[in-house]
Design a protein around this motif. Structure first.
Motif, PDB file in Angstrom:
ATOM      1  N   THR A 115     -15.662 -17.074  19.793  1.00 28.91           N
ATOM      2  CA  THR A 115     -14.356 -17.526  19.313  1.00 28.91           C
ATOM      3  C   THR A 115     -14.491 -18.679  18.331  1.00 28.91           C
ATOM      4  O   THR A 115     -13.886 -18.686  17.263  1.00 28.91           O
ATOM      5  N   GLY A 116     -15.343 -19.673  18.706  1.00 24.04           N
ATOM      6  CA  GLY A 116     -15.541 -20.798  17.804  1.00 24.04           C
ATOM      7  C   GLY A 116     -16.170 -20.368  16.492  1.00 24.04           C
ATOM      8  O   GLY A 116     -15.806 -20.854  15.418  1.00 24.04           O
ATOM      9  N   TYR A 117     -17.108 -19.428  16.586  1.00 23.64           N
ATOM     10  CA  TYR A 117     -17.757 -18.897  15.389  1.00 23.64           C
ATOM     11  C   TYR A 117     -16.737 -18.226  14.482  1.00 23.64           C
ATOM     12  O   TYR A 117     -16.722 -18.420  13.263  1.00 23.64           O
ATOM     13  N   GLY A 118     -15.862 -17.436  15.086  1.00 22.02           N
ATOM     14  CA  GLY A 118     -14.867 -16.726  14.284  1.00 22.02           C
ATOM     15  C   GLY A 118     -13.891 -17.655  13.601  1.00 22.02           C
ATOM     16  O   GLY A 118     -13.544 -17.465  12.430  1.00 22.02           O
ATOM     17  N   LEU A 119     -13.425 -18.682  14.328  1.00 18.62           N
ATOM     18  CA  LEU A 119     -12.482 -19.629  13.730  1.00 18.62           C
ATOM     19  C   LEU A 119     -13.135 -20.450  12.622  1.00 18.62           C
ATOM     20  O   LEU A 119     -12.529 -20.727  11.584  1.00 18.62           O
ATOM     21  N   THR A 120     -14.392 -20.831  12.840  1.00 16.68           N
ATOM     22  CA  THR A 120     -15.115 -21.559  11.803  1.00 16.68           C
ATOM     23  C   THR A 120     -15.290 -20.686  10.567  1.00 16.68           C
ATOM     24  O   THR A 120     -15.126 -21.132   9.431  1.00 16.68           O
ATOM     25  N   LEU A 121     -15.639 -19.423  10.823  1.00 21.06           N
ATOM     26  CA  LEU A 121     -15.822 -18.484   9.727  1.00 21.06           C
ATOM     27  C   LEU A 121     -14.524 -18.267   8.961  1.00 21.06           C
ATOM     28  O   LEU A 121     -14.528 -18.134   7.734  1.00 21.06           O
ATOM     29  N   ILE A 174     -14.182 -21.763   1.163  1.00 21.60           N
ATOM     30  CA  ILE A 174     -15.262 -21.625   0.195  1.00 21.60           C
ATOM     31  C   ILE A 174     -14.877 -20.637  -0.902  1.00 21.60           C
ATOM     32  O   ILE A 174     -15.128 -20.877  -2.089  1.00 21.60           O
ATOM     33  N   GLY A 175     -14.255 -19.523  -0.509  1.00 22.52           N
ATOM     34  CA  GLY A 175     -13.830 -18.547  -1.510  1.00 22.52           C
ATOM     35  C   GLY A 175     -12.868 -19.150  -2.512  1.00 22.52           C
ATOM     36  O   GLY A 175     -12.986 -18.939  -3.733  1.00 22.52           O
ATOM     37  N   LEU A 176     -11.899 -19.895  -2.012  1.00 19.27           N
ATOM     38  CA  LEU A 176     -10.912 -20.525  -2.889  1.00 19.27           C
ATOM     39  C   LEU A 176     -11.567 -21.548  -3.819  1.00 19.27           C
ATOM     40  O   LEU A 176     -11.326 -21.552  -5.033  1.00 19.27           O
ATOM     41  N   LEU A 177     -12.415 -22.420  -3.258  1.00 17.88           N
ATOM     42  CA  LEU A 177     -13.058 -23.458  -4.063  1.00 17.88           C
ATOM     43  C   LEU A 177     -13.985 -22.865  -5.126  1.00 17.88           C
ATOM     44  O   LEU A 177     -13.998 -23.319  -6.281  1.00 17.88           O
ATOM     45  N   VAL A 178     -14.760 -21.871  -4.742  1.00 18.37           N
ATOM     46  CA  VAL A 178     -15.682 -21.250  -5.695  1.00 18.37           C
ATOM     47  C   VAL A 178     -14.911 -20.539  -6.806  1.00 18.37           C
ATOM     48  O   VAL A 178     -15.222 -20.694  -7.994  1.00 18.37           O
ATOM     49  N   ALA A 233     -18.986 -11.137 -16.367  1.00 17.10           N
ATOM     50  CA  ALA A 233     -19.963 -12.067 -15.806  1.00 17.10           C
ATOM     51  C   ALA A 233     -19.290 -13.096 -14.904  1.00 17.10           C
ATOM     52  O   ALA A 233     -19.812 -13.433 -13.827  1.00 17.10           O
ATOM     53  N   LEU A 234     -18.136 -13.609 -15.313  1.00 19.46           N
ATOM     54  CA  LEU A 234     -17.441 -14.619 -14.510  1.00 19.46           C
ATOM     55  C   LEU A 234     -16.926 -14.025 -13.206  1.00 19.46           C
ATOM     56  O   LEU A 234     -16.994 -14.662 -12.146  1.00 19.46           O
ATOM     57  N   ALA A 235     -16.413 -12.802 -13.258  1.00 17.76           N
ATOM     58  CA  ALA A 235     -15.929 -12.135 -12.043  1.00 17.76           C
ATOM     59  C   ALA A 235     -17.064 -11.944 -11.042  1.00 17.76           C
ATOM     60  O   ALA A 235     -16.931 -12.246  -9.851  1.00 17.76           O
ATOM     61  N   PHE A 236     -18.217 -11.445 -11.521  1.00 17.53           N
ATOM     62  CA  PHE A 236     -19.361 -11.236 -10.634  1.00 17.53           C
ATOM     63  C   PHE A 236     -19.900 -12.562 -10.107  1.00 17.53           C
ATOM     64  O   PHE A 236     -20.338 -12.654  -8.954  1.00 17.53           O
ATOM     65  N   ALA A 237     -19.862 -13.601 -10.949  1.00 19.85           N
ATOM     66  CA  ALA A 237     -20.346 -14.909 -10.517  1.00 19.85           C
ATOM     67  C   ALA A 237     -19.478 -15.469  -9.395  1.00 19.85           C
ATOM     68  O   ALA A 237     -19.997 -15.985  -8.394  1.00 19.85           O
ATOM     69  N   CYS A 238     -18.164 -15.381  -9.549  1.00 21.57           N
ATOM     70  CA  CYS A 238     -17.261 -15.853  -8.497  1.00 21.57           C
ATOM     71  C   CYS A 238     -17.558 -15.152  -7.179  1.00 21.57           C
ATOM     72  O   CYS A 238     -17.680 -15.785  -6.122  1.00 21.57           O
ATOM     73  N   PHE A 239     -17.697 -13.841  -7.236  1.00 21.10           N
ATOM     74  CA  PHE A 239     -17.943 -13.063  -6.028  1.00 21.10           C
ATOM     75  C   PHE A 239     -19.289 -13.409  -5.406  1.00 21.10           C
ATOM     76  O   PHE A 239     -19.383 -13.713  -4.207  1.00 21.10           O
ATOM     77  N   ALA A 240     -20.353 -13.387  -6.224  1.00 19.08           N
ATOM     78  CA  ALA A 240     -21.702 -13.556  -5.690  1.00 19.08           C
ATOM     79  C   ALA A 240     -21.948 -14.970  -5.176  1.00 19.08           C
ATOM     80  O   ALA A 240     -22.579 -15.155  -4.128  1.00 19.08           O
ATOM     81  N   VAL A 241     -21.464 -15.983  -5.900  1.00 18.49           N
ATOM     82  CA  VAL A 241     -21.667 -17.360  -5.454  1.00 18.49           C
ATOM     83  C   VAL A 241     -20.938 -17.604  -4.131  1.00 18.49           C
ATOM     84  O   VAL A 241     -21.489 -18.206  -3.202  1.00 18.49           O
ATOM     85  N   ALA A 242     -19.693 -17.124  -4.028  1.00 17.42           N
ATOM     86  CA  ALA A 242     -18.945 -17.300  -2.781  1.00 17.42           C
ATOM     87  C   ALA A 242     -19.639 -16.604  -1.620  1.00 17.42           C
ATOM     88  O   ALA A 242     -19.766 -17.168  -0.520  1.00 17.42           O
ATOM     89  N   GLN A 243     -20.106 -15.381  -1.845  1.00 12.52           N
ATOM     90  CA  GLN A 243     -20.800 -14.643  -0.781  1.00 12.52           C
ATOM     91  C   GLN A 243     -22.083 -15.358  -0.363  1.00 12.52           C
ATOM     92  O   GLN A 243     -22.406 -15.424   0.823  1.00 12.52           O
ATOM     93  N   LEU A 248     -22.680 -18.444  -0.387  1.00 14.12           N
ATOM     94  CA  LEU A 248     -22.334 -19.665   0.344  1.00 14.12           C
ATOM     95  C   LEU A 248     -21.570 -19.357   1.635  1.00 14.12           C
ATOM     96  O   LEU A 248     -21.009 -20.250   2.262  1.00 14.12           O
ATOM     97  N   HIS A 249     -21.534 -18.070   2.022  1.00 16.44           N
ATOM     98  CA  HIS A 249     -20.871 -17.608   3.244  1.00 16.44           C
ATOM     99  C   HIS A 249     -19.346 -17.756   3.161  1.00 16.44           C
ATOM    100  O   HIS A 249     -18.686 -17.956   4.181  1.00 16.44           O
ATOM    101  N   GLY A 250     -18.817 -17.650   1.954  1.00 10.73           N
ATOM    102  CA  GLY A 250     -17.374 -17.594   1.758  1.00 10.73           C
ATOM    103  C   GLY A 250     -16.956 -16.173   1.438  1.00 10.73           C
ATOM    104  O   GLY A 250     -17.777 -15.256   1.431  1.00 10.73           O
TER     105      GLY A 250
END
Length: 397
Positions: free
Chosen positions: A180-186, A193-197, A229-239, A241-243
């Protein structure tokens, strides 16, 4: 290999010659590519092997979905969205949880072999809708703009919102002590992280592009690659970083469209073509590697659940969520129906298999069956229902 590449290249070329004409029919490009993939695969002609290279289907689906999310967000009509934000807000805040709950209840009722957490996993996997498959509706000018933008934003965000819940239920099913804690943290990590990236990379990339363009450092040829390139960068960097790469791609695209102002179409035009090719190749691979298994192993209970997932599970919660929004019943039904299942659900199925969930293969089969039915039913109904809702909207206005 060269013979297979030749067949694929010739078919893509022939399809491109008649693509505009086919868009006016009831047979979408994904439907045709899945059908051709099945025909050329081991199910019939056997020209393509049934087993795809490890990770290829997920790799293609990930990149395609990220690119479409970025492009659709960049093309969003923000003035219309600001006026009619209630549609996506209600569908995400009330319709999406309602679809998960109904999907969970039906999964428990129909599949005795699934545990409660596995039923929840399946419900979450099929609550996500596909922005790429919904393109036939969200880009159709016949559909009222408020409905198009509502569906565009909802489909762009709901798959990203589903990701943390998917991992939460996977953790609980696998018996992780801190599940449960893992899921909420995730959940916080995926969204934050997704939003910030997405916003950070796009803000920096947009500023650099603007500076280099003013100094004439960017050639017309390479300008067309900046969006991809920017679209792929947003996706790959977020992933990495576990976002959530999906959230990063969509929010980044939204900011990109705002930065570009009136130049958005010029910047994303080539990216749309690349996205279409990636999508159709993904669907052909789906036809080669997956459809045969669905046809061989699907049961009546799987078929019933798939149909319920596309109708009652999706439509009822969203219909109720939109009561009081000012939308007539016809529009609420239209919005509920057009929630096609596609690449996000396929990626989720691969994630479940990779994590070793005990009934993962069965869950993946249910997802594949639902995606296949969605591909057919939503593809056939897109143009006729777009004309229907456009006519009703004119009568009511």
């Amino acid at each position: 290999m060269h013979a297979q590449l030749a067949v694929l290249a010739v078919f893509v070329f022939l399809y491109s010659l008649v693509s505009k004409r086919l868009e006016r029919t009831n047979f979408s490009g994904p439907m045709m590519f899945v059908a051709v993939g099945f025909i050329l695969g081991p199910g019939l002609l056997g020209w393509f092997p049934g087993e795809s290279p490890d990770g290829l289907l997920r790799w293609l689906a990930d990149l395609t979905l990220a690119l479409f999310l970025f492009i659709d967000a960049a093309n969003a009509d923000l003035p219309t969205l600001r006026k009619r934000y209630t549609i996506p807000a209600r569908m995400l805040l009330f319709g999406l949880p309602g679809a998960m709950l109904l999907g969970f209840i039906f999964a428990l009722a129909l599949f005795d072999s699934l545990s409660a957490y596995e039923a929840a996993i399946l419900a979450v996997m099929l609550a996500a809708t596909d922005a790429a498959l919904g393109k036939a509706v969200v880009t159709n000018p016949a559909v009222p703009s408020r409905l198009r933008e509502g569906l565009n934003v909802e489909s762009g965000l709901n798959d990203g919102l589903c990701v943390p819940f998917l991992f939460l239920f996977i953790a609980l099913e696998l018996g992780t002590s801190e599940g449960t804690g893992y899921g909420l943290t995730l959940l916080a990590e995926e969204l934050g992280i997704g939003l910030l990236v997405g916003l950070g990379l796009t803000a920096a990339g947009g500023a650099l592009l603007r500076i280099c363009w003013r100094r004439s450092w960017v050639s017309e040829t390479w300008l067309q690659m900046t969006t991809v390139a920017l679209a792929f960068a947003c996706f790959a960097v977020a992933q990495s970083l576990h976002g959530s790469g999906y959230i990063a791609a969509f929010t980044g695209g939204m900011l990109y469209g705002f930065i570009a102002h009136g130049k958005t179409h010029k910047l994303v035009h080539s990216a749309e073509g690349i996205g279409e090719v990636l999508a159709l190749l993904t669907w052909m691979l789906f036809g080669v590697a997956v459809v045969g298994s669905v046809l061989d192993h699907a049961t009546w209970t799987i078929l019933v659940y798939s149909l319920l997932s596309l109708t009652v599970v999706r439509m009822l919660p969203n219909y109720l969520a939109l009561i009081g929004s000012g939308e007539p019943p016809s529009s609420r039904l239209f919005l509920g129906w057009f929630g096609p299942r596609g690449m996000a659900s396929i990626v989720f199925a691969i994630i479940v298999l990779e994590h070793g969930v005990s009934n993962g293969e069965f869950i993946a089969l249910v997802v594949a069956c639902t995606v296949l039915l969605s591909l057919i039913l939503h593809g056939i109904s897109a143009n006729p229902l777009a004309r229907w809702i456009a006519g009703l909207d004119r009568e009511q206005s």
